[in-house]
Design an enzyme around this catalytic site. Structure first.
Site, PDB file in Angstrom:
ATOM      1  CG  ASP A 396     -17.092   3.448  -3.600  1.00  0.00           C
ATOM      2  OD1 ASP A 396     -17.812   2.878  -2.759  1.00  0.00           O
ATOM      3  OD2 ASP A 396     -16.144   4.185  -3.280  1.00  0.00           O
ATOM      4  CG  ASP A 781      -1.234   0.108  -4.934  1.00  0.00           C
ATOM      5  OD1 ASP A 781      -0.855   1.113  -4.299  1.00  0.00           O
ATOM      6  OD2 ASP A 781      -1.235   0.057  -6.169  1.00  0.00           O
TER       7      ASP A 781
END
Length: 1081
Positions: A396, A781
């Protein structure tokens, strides 16, 4: 297709099917249809065998183990009389009623599919097709039925992506891809000519059925277990059974392949029952204690008393939210041998599902390339079929350093992978393998092992030098930017404005290892970034990997790993498949979570980095309810669950009161049974929890369809609105078992892969809201797992003896507090969002105690406020001479003592059933206080600023750099941060309070020592919990232990105050007053 339909029709009205238990004909129902005992797999069983199994057997199908439902005309058995059953609706899932034509067709198709698979080995219950049986359906000629949605299922992975040599760097778009042509769809046509072959099943079970039939015909005939009515004398295990023409050994092997791949192992009652009793007793004692505290205020210290009572009530609520989700802890066992027998037999093509593995990295300066390389090497060497494994590395940060390091890693993998597989070494990350301080010759018998190991270690050291050279080169960025080997500028020179990049390093045609074997795919991915687009940090990167992998390989399952978490157990994927590929359990499992284990932590684990209380106690407790929460790494996902689909809906059975606490739901009343299956499904789900069911799509294909291309286009547009404007990706979402179409070319797939990682692809879609990783929190998450559980999926907690994955943890105090701050900030963001588990998803299928756990996961940072107050109260009491508790009687002291005893007993019994050590438990308690009054407190205020004022906080990547200045050098490094201010202040004022309290007691005489002990105990409780923080604050003490320094300062202060009070050099003479008596006195 027409031949198949005719075969089905002839089978539906014929009685030529043989029962696989007794060999008799299956028979027909009262309506003249073929009798189907099990509607899930269609295993042929006749009516008498079905009745026997329901009455005297296990009441489950011999093949898929699904519990039999009562058919029309069947007598009720014990346990069914009081149930709200429907003899017409025999399915355990929400299929249409058995009397409908659709249901009959489904039953016939299942039975036909079973016929084609019987006796063929593993993959029971799934249709198999020859390679030449894949072709286009009759709709290709232009006849498009109403409601037809093109779909692909069971496609084999083909159209391999060619690996590129190091001189082929990447594929990035040079311009607009243009209008994408419709993606070719394929459909399977099963071969009806395959011979039907039966299976003997369980021999002892068959003999019991034979005896039961004779008993029904001739009256009561005694039977003995394991003895046939007509035994064959002298027949051994390997002899042929004349009635079935099957070898007994093959029958036993076939029976072994039908066994479950895993099982729950409940904790011994001698350990769990005392634990539950103490929890109940503690709840009772806590209630009495709070009642006493509320009804007995302290008149001379009313504000202090009120604050303390409010804090204690909050602590009680927090304890309840944390404690009761641990009521049903379980263990699990896996059977890797059964998995191999069913799906991976030696000498046959592997039937194991394909797995796409995701590795995410951002900044190579904080996440060293060597760490990422070790993770990738452990993935490429995993014990799993190489054609079923694909590794995707998300960069990224678009760093050329990461790209070059992966190129070096792919070359070294050609030597490393065959070495580790040849000698079966563990772990398969070279850095950690060569650094092990163990006898590496143990169990090694190959004469060339020592020579090969020495050569491989030299190769790895040379590899490290090359990686270190790349890192050193990257320290100084050229003014004109980085230049690639072919002289072109690196597309990612501007990390915030660059095109999407994909490079396939290894794979089907990407080169072989040194022994000529194929290697797993290795793909570098860097998604497109442009100014003005929201990229959603890690969650956005993971969603880009989901789409890229779906287009290129489309593995049925996905493993998510952080760049510093390597595979420590090469059989980890097989462990997960024991749950995900289990015919009974797998269809409702959204992910398999493994515990996190860490390397490089100091022996005493000063800052509770191992977090064993959470991983070995809390998550095991959740596994007994609806499954553990997703913790961000080491998790194998079911791709279908991430796409926002709901699991198959099981009709709930009436259970006990305790099962209702776990989330059991009452059945619908008889008056509502006749409603459609879709209405039944929607009852379970709140409008805020969108659910997409694959069965809905299949019904659209089978039902009355569209008359023109416009209606078909509208159907495709609805899917593209959900998943995005990519025909290839939409097609991949309809492939239940993964794979890519054979007709797809590598070039077209790469172009489509570049398209799905473009920065505007997710606009006006459901990515990040209902599909994939969910946006809205830095702890994506927790949010992602919560959405799946709210839809009704369950998760599994897998704890193999050898840890599946290992990673690194920050051992420096400041880094550890910043990590905890990020976690707590994410929880606060969820708490103030629409996904807050306190109110989100009611009416759905989230179980009650599972909701408790999610509420605790999001609300725990708020505990920092009462905890901070409670840590300041001891010092205030010592400095003011007041206390938060009034003088107590002997009877009232019993409740105080009982509360402390119950607290310690709960902890001891928790450690007893979980195996967590007392030192780990105590470190967790200490860091709960340290983190609570520092990181959690800052997270609450930062979260409020973000929600109310829109002030965003920057996401900081936790450093994964290893120690280079000696063992645990980073542990003693002092890094100042504002998070250290609150704990330091509390430590100082409590130490000052202790000194002031002792001085006051000395001044006031012995009458003040009694009340002082309670205040001192209170203050020392705070100081002891903050002791690890104090050690970290003082850094390394090479000469004087920290505890000596602390006590020296404390005792010196006390003696100094005593010296001032006593003042021994002043003469004190007792006698008459000279002013009264005068000079002559």
């Amino acid at each position: 297709m027409d031949g198949d339909a005719d075969a089905v029709k002839s089978g539906r009205h014929g009685s030529g099917q043989a029962c696989q238990i007794c060999g008799d004909g299956v028979g027909t129902t009262a309506e003249g249809d073929v009798f189907a005992a099990c509607d899930v797999c269609g295993f042929p069983v006749c009516r008498p065998c079905y009745e026997y199994e329901r009455k005297d057997g296990t009441q489950a199908c011999p093949q898929c183990k699904t519990k039999y439902k009562r058919h029309k005309g069947s007598p009720a058995i014990r346990g069914e009389e009081g149930e709200d059953t429907d003899a017409d609706d025999v399915s355990d899932y929400n299929y249409p009623a058995s009397g409908s034509a659709d249901q009959k067709q489904k039953i016939a198709d299942r039975m036909r599919s079973w016929r084609m698979n019987a006796g063929g080995g593993g993959d029971v219950g799934r249709p198999k097709y020859d390679s030449g049986e894949i072709g286009l359906t009759k709709y290709d000629s232009g006849e498009i039925p109403r409601g037809y949605i093109p779909s692909v299922t069971n496609s084999q992975i083909s159209g391999e992506i060619p690996g590129a040599s190091p001189d082929h760097h990447m594929m990035s778009p040079t311009g607009n891809i243009g209008k994408r042509a419709p993606f070719p769809y394929v459909n399977h046509s099963p071969n009806p000519s395959r011979e039907f072959s039966g299976s003997i099943g369980n021999v002892a079970w068959k003999e019991r059925v034979d005896g039961w039939k004779l008993k029904q015909d001739k009256g009561a005939i005694p039977m003995t277990n394991g003895t046939s009515i007509a035994p064959s004398e002298g027949r051994g295990v390997g002899d042929i059974d004349a009635s079935t023409d099957y070898n007994m050994e093959d029958a036993l092997l076939n029976d072994e392949t039908r066994q479950p791949l895993s099982r729950k192992v409940p904790l011994p009652s001698s350990r769990i029952n005392p634990y539950r009793m103490v929890i109940v007793l503690r709840l009772v004692v806590l209630s009495i204690f709070l009642h006493y505290r509320i009804t007995n205020p302290v008149r001379n210290a009313y504000p202090l008393w009120l604050l303390s009572v409010i804090c204690e009530i909050w602590f009680a609520l927090s304890w309840i939210l944390d404690q009761f989700p641990k009521w049903f802890p379980i263990n699990r066992e896996t059977y890797l041998d059964r998995l191999a027998l069913r799906y991976d037999r030696e000498g046959e093509p592997s039937q194991l599902a394909a797995v796409d593995i995701f590795v995410s990295t951002v900044d190579p300066m904080k996440e060293p390339p060597l760490v990422t390389a070790n993770t990738v090497l452990s993935i490429l060497a995993v014990d799993y079929p190489v054609d079923k494994v694909s590794c995707y590395v998300s960069d990224d940060g678009a760093a050329m350093l990461t790209f070059d390091a992966l190129a070096e890693t792919s070359e070294f993998a050609r030597k490393w992978v065959p070495f580790v597989k040849k000698y079966n070494i563990e772990p398969r990350a070279p850095e950690w393998y060569f650094s092990q301080k163990i006898d590496y010759l143990k169990d090694k018998v190959h004469p060339s092992f020592v020579k090969d190991r020495r050569a491989m270690k030299r190769e790895y050291e040379e590899f490290k030098v090359r990686i270190n050279g790349l890192v050193a080169k990257a320290q100084k960025v050229p003014e004109e930017g980085w230049i690639m080997q072919d002289g072109t500028p690196w597309p990612g020179n501007n990390t915030r404005d660059h095109p999407g990049m994909i490079q396939v390093f290894l794979g089907h045609s990407g080169g072989l290892d040194t022994e000529g074997n194929e290697l797993p795919r290795l793909v570098y991915v860097s998604r497109e970034k442009r100014p003005g687009f929201q990229h959603h940090k890690k969650a956005g990167a993971m969603n880009a990997l989901v789409r890229v992998s779906a287009v290129l390989t489309n593995g049925q399952y996905m493993l998510n790993l952080d760049c510093d978490h390597y595979i420590n157990n090469s059989k980890a994927l097989r462990e997960a498949m024991c749950f995900l590929m289990d015919p009974n359990l797998g269809r409702s499992v959204c992910y398999v979570q493994f515990p996190q284990r860490f390397d490089g932590i100091d022996r005493n684990d000063r800052y509770a980095n191992r977090n064993t209380v959470f991983f070995d106690i809390n998550l095991r407790g959740l596994d007994g309810i609806q499954g553990p929460v997703y913790v961000g790494t080491g998790c194998v996902f079911n791709r279908t669950a991430l796409y926002g689909y709901e699991p198959p809906i099981k009709q709930k059975k009436k259970g006990s009161f305790l099962s209702s606490l776990c989330g059991g739901r009452k059945k619908a009343s008889k008056s509502k049974k006749k409603s459609s299956d879709k209405k039944k499904s929607n009852k379970h789900v709140d409008s805020a929890v969108p659910v997409f069911n694959l069965e809905d799509i299949e019904e659209g294909v089978e039902g009355a369809g569209f008359d023109d291309e416009k209606s078909l286009l509208m159907s495709q547009m609805s899917l593209e609105k959900r998943f995005g404007q990519s025909a290839a990706f939409v097609a991949s979402t309809l492939m239940e078992y993964g794979g890519v179409p054979q007709s797809a070319t590598p070039e077209s797939l790469l172009k489509e892969a570049i398209h799905v990682i473009s920065c505007g692809y997710e606009d006006k879609t459901e990515w990040g809201t209902e599909i994939g990783w969910i946006y809205g929190s830095v702890t994506e998450d927790i949010l992602t797992g919560f959405k799946m559980h709210a839809r009704g999926w369950r998760s599994i907690y897998c704890m193999p003896k050898r840890p599946a994955f290992k990673g690194s943890a920050p051992i420096n105090l400041s880094d550890r507090l910043n990590q905890v701050l990020r976690w707590a900030l994410g929880s606060v963001e969820i708490l103030f969002s629409r996904h807050c588990p306190i109110w989100y998803g009611y009416g759905g299928r989230l179980k009650f105690l599972e909701r408790f756990a999610y509420i605790n996961t999001t609300i725990y940072p708020l505990t920092s406020i009462p905890l901070l107050i409670y840590c300041v109260l001891p010092a205030i009491c010592l400095l003011t001479g007041k206390f938060i508790i009034p003088e107590i009687s002997n009877f009232a002291s019993i409740w105080f003592i009982s509360l402390f005893i119950s607290i310690f007993a709960t902890g001891i019994l928790e450690m007893r059933w979980s195996g967590v050590g007392i030192d780990e438990w105590w470190r967790n308690e200490q860091f709960w206080v340290i983190g609570g009054i520092s990181a959690h407190l800052f997270a609450v205020f930062q979260g409020l600023l973000k929600v109310l004022a829109g002030i965003d906080t920057n996401f900081t990547v936790t450093s994964k750099a290893s120690d280079e200045d000696g063992d645990f050098a980073e542990l003693y490094m002092f890094k100042w941060t504002t998070l250290l201010i609150p704990p330091t202040t509390i430590l100082i004022i409590n130490l000052v309070g202790v000194v002031a309290g002792i001085s006051y007691a000395i001044n006031s005489g012995y009458q003040s020592w009694g009340p002082l002990f309670g205040k001192l105990f209170f203050a020392f409780w705070v100081i002891v919990h903050l002791y690890p923080f104090l050690k970290g604050l003082m850094g390394r003490q090479n000469r004087t232990p920290t505890i000596v320094v602390v006590w020296a300062i404390l005792l010196a202060s006390i003696f100094s105050l005593l010296w001032v009070r006593i003042d021994p050099f002043t003469t004190r003479v007792t006698g008459p007053d000279t002013q009264t008596c005068g000079i002559n006195c």
